[in-house]
Motif scaffolding. Structure first.
Motif, PDB file in Angstrom:
ATOM      1  N   ARG A  35       0.819  -1.212   0.000  1.00 22.52           N
ATOM      2  CA  ARG A  35       0.000   0.000   0.000  1.00 22.52           C
ATOM      3  C   ARG A  35       0.854   1.264   0.000  1.00 22.52           C
ATOM      4  NH1 ARG A  35      -2.805   0.530   4.469  1.00 22.52           N
ATOM      5  NH2 ARG A  35      -2.191  -1.382   5.484  1.00 22.52           N
ATOM      6  N   SER A  36       2.010   1.213   0.687  1.00 22.10           N
ATOM      7  CA  SER A  36       2.875   2.396   0.731  1.00 22.10           C
ATOM      8  C   SER A  36       3.482   2.703  -0.635  1.00 22.10           C
ATOM      9  CB  SER A  36       3.967   2.226   1.787  1.00 22.10           C
ATOM     10  OG  SER A  36       5.032   1.406   1.345  1.00 22.10           O
ATOM     11  N   VAL A  37       3.646   1.694  -1.457  1.00 19.82           N
ATOM     12  CA  VAL A  37       4.141   1.919  -2.819  1.00 19.82           C
ATOM     13  C   VAL A  37       2.993   2.378  -3.716  1.00 19.82           C
ATOM     14  CG1 VAL A  37       5.235   0.868  -4.826  1.00 19.82           C
ATOM     15  CG2 VAL A  37       6.022   0.254  -2.527  1.00 19.82           C
ATOM     16  N   LEU A  38       1.844   1.762  -3.578  1.00 22.54           N
ATOM     17  CA  LEU A  38       0.691   2.131  -4.404  1.00 22.54           C
ATOM     18  C   LEU A  38       0.225   3.563  -4.151  1.00 22.54           C
ATOM     19  CD1 LEU A  38      -1.418  -1.158  -4.233  1.00 22.54           C
ATOM     20  CD2 LEU A  38      -0.096  -0.290  -6.192  1.00 22.54           C
ATOM     21  N   MET A  39       0.496   4.121  -2.959  1.00 25.45           N
ATOM     22  CA  MET A  39       0.051   5.476  -2.642  1.00 25.45           C
ATOM     23  C   MET A  39       0.966   6.557  -3.243  1.00 25.45           C
ATOM     24  SD  MET A  39       1.152   6.376   1.233  1.00 25.45           S
ATOM     25  CE  MET A  39       2.864   6.696   1.639  1.00 25.45           C
ATOM     26  N   GLN A  40       2.054   6.165  -3.874  1.00 27.91           N
ATOM     27  CA  GLN A  40       2.992   7.140  -4.406  1.00 27.91           C
ATOM     28  C   GLN A  40       2.335   8.028  -5.455  1.00 27.91           C
ATOM     29  OE1 GLN A  40       6.429   7.651  -3.391  1.00 27.91           O
ATOM     30  NE2 GLN A  40       5.385   6.560  -1.731  1.00 27.91           N
ATOM     31  N   LYS A  41       2.580   9.320  -5.335  1.00 31.92           N
ATOM     32  CA  LYS A  41       2.071  10.307  -6.292  1.00 31.92           C
ATOM     33  C   LYS A  41       3.238  10.720  -7.184  1.00 31.92           C
ATOM     34  CE  LYS A  41      -1.537  11.629  -3.361  1.00 31.92           C
ATOM     35  NZ  LYS A  41      -2.513  12.185  -2.793  1.00 31.92           N
ATOM     36  N   THR A  42       3.140  10.353  -8.448  1.00 29.50           N
ATOM     37  CA  THR A  42       4.232  10.621  -9.387  1.00 29.50           C
ATOM     38  C   THR A  42       3.662  11.131 -10.708  1.00 29.50           C
ATOM     39  OG1 THR A  42       4.217   8.393 -10.334  1.00 29.50           O
ATOM     40  CG2 THR A  42       5.624   8.748  -8.401  1.00 29.50           C
ATOM     41  N   ASN A  43       4.520  11.767 -11.488  1.00 29.20           N
ATOM     42  CA  ASN A  43       4.138  12.173 -12.841  1.00 29.20           C
ATOM     43  C   ASN A  43       4.790  11.247 -13.870  1.00 29.20           C
ATOM     44  OD1 ASN A  43       6.798  13.021 -12.933  1.00 29.20           O
ATOM     45  ND2 ASN A  43       6.328  15.204 -13.057  1.00 29.20           N
ATOM     46  N   PHE A  44       5.152  10.057 -13.438  1.00 28.17           N
ATOM     47  CA  PHE A  44       5.759   9.049 -14.300  1.00 28.17           C
ATOM     48  C   PHE A  44       5.190   7.692 -13.912  1.00 28.17           C
ATOM     49  CE2 PHE A  44       8.563  10.144 -10.769  1.00 28.17           C
ATOM     50  CZ  PHE A  44       8.607   8.939 -10.090  1.00 28.17           C
ATOM     51  N   PRO A  45       5.313   6.703 -14.808  1.00 22.55           N
ATOM     52  CA  PRO A  45       4.788   5.371 -14.484  1.00 22.55           C
ATOM     53  C   PRO A  45       5.638   4.650 -13.440  1.00 22.55           C
ATOM     54  CG  PRO A  45       5.618   5.445 -16.747  1.00 22.55           C
ATOM     55  CD  PRO A  45       5.790   6.813 -16.170  1.00 22.55           C
ATOM     56  N   VAL A  46       4.944   3.876 -12.607  1.00 19.49           N
ATOM     57  CA  VAL A  46       5.597   3.048 -11.590  1.00 19.49           C
ATOM     58  C   VAL A  46       5.039   1.639 -11.738  1.00 19.49           C
ATOM     59  CG1 VAL A  46       5.873   2.635  -9.108  1.00 19.49           C
ATOM     60  CG2 VAL A  46       5.826   4.982  -9.984  1.00 19.49           C
ATOM     61  N   ASN A  47       5.938   0.672 -11.817  1.00 22.46           N
ATOM     62  CA  ASN A  47       5.502  -0.717 -11.766  1.00 22.46           C
ATOM     63  C   ASN A  47       6.199  -1.393 -10.596  1.00 22.46           C
ATOM     64  OD1 ASN A  47       8.004  -0.784 -13.362  1.00 22.46           O
ATOM     65  ND2 ASN A  47       7.561  -2.931 -13.598  1.00 22.46           N
ATOM     66  N   ILE A  48       5.571  -2.436 -10.101  1.00 20.66           N
ATOM     67  CA  ILE A  48       6.065  -3.120  -8.908  1.00 20.66           C
ATOM     68  C   ILE A  48       6.329  -4.578  -9.260  1.00 20.66           C
ATOM     69  CG2 ILE A  48       5.552  -3.734  -6.511  1.00 20.66           C
ATOM     70  CD1 ILE A  48       3.422  -1.435  -6.596  1.00 20.66           C
TER      71      ILE A  48
END
Length: 135
Positions: A35-48
């Motif tokens: 959840r702490s990773v999913l809550m990240q606010k970014t202007n770029f894509p994030v994959n886990i």
């Protein structure tokens, strides 16, 4: 294994982050970590990319649930523990790293700042002579 040329080409791409999460018997903590990773606010894509090394405590079930609900999560679930069999897990999850940058979040840890990744990537992009940040 990733080649030097692939790394060079990856570095030319726009910013993106692959978050690597390694798990073994973290069922008590992994929910908060993800959840702490999913809550990240970014202007770029994030994959886990979450790698579970055959945890017997139900960690894989939690990972499966999150991966089913989130297309940006890749679950690598080992049927047999690699570490206990003298094998290194890197070759199993490295091919799934698609980001220009890699961030690590152990599955018994979590991030408290929802802008953590954005701050770090902004710094790296503004300072091309810097090759890593750590927190």
């Amino acid at each position: 294994m990733i080649t030097l040329q692939e790394i060079i080409e990856r570095d030319k791409r726009p910013p993106s982050v692959t978050v690597s999460m390694l798990c073994y018997n973290h069922s008590k903590y992994i929910d908060e970590a993800i959840r702490s990773v999913l809550m990240q606010k970014t202007n770029f894509p994030v994959n886990i990319v979450i790698h579970d090394d055959a945890s017997p405590d139900g960690s894989a079930d939690i990972i499966r649930r999150y991966a089913a609900e989130n297309p940006n999560i890749t679950a690598i679930l080992q049927p047999v523990n690699l570490y206990q069999n003298g094998k290194y897990s890197l070759p199993y999850f490295l091919p799934h790293y698609t980001g220009k940058y890699i961030a690590w979040c152990e599955c018994d840890d979590f991030w408290i700042d929802e802008h953590k990744l954005q701050i770090q990537v902004d710094y790296l992009e503004a300072n091309p002579d810097c090759m890593a940040v750590y927190s």
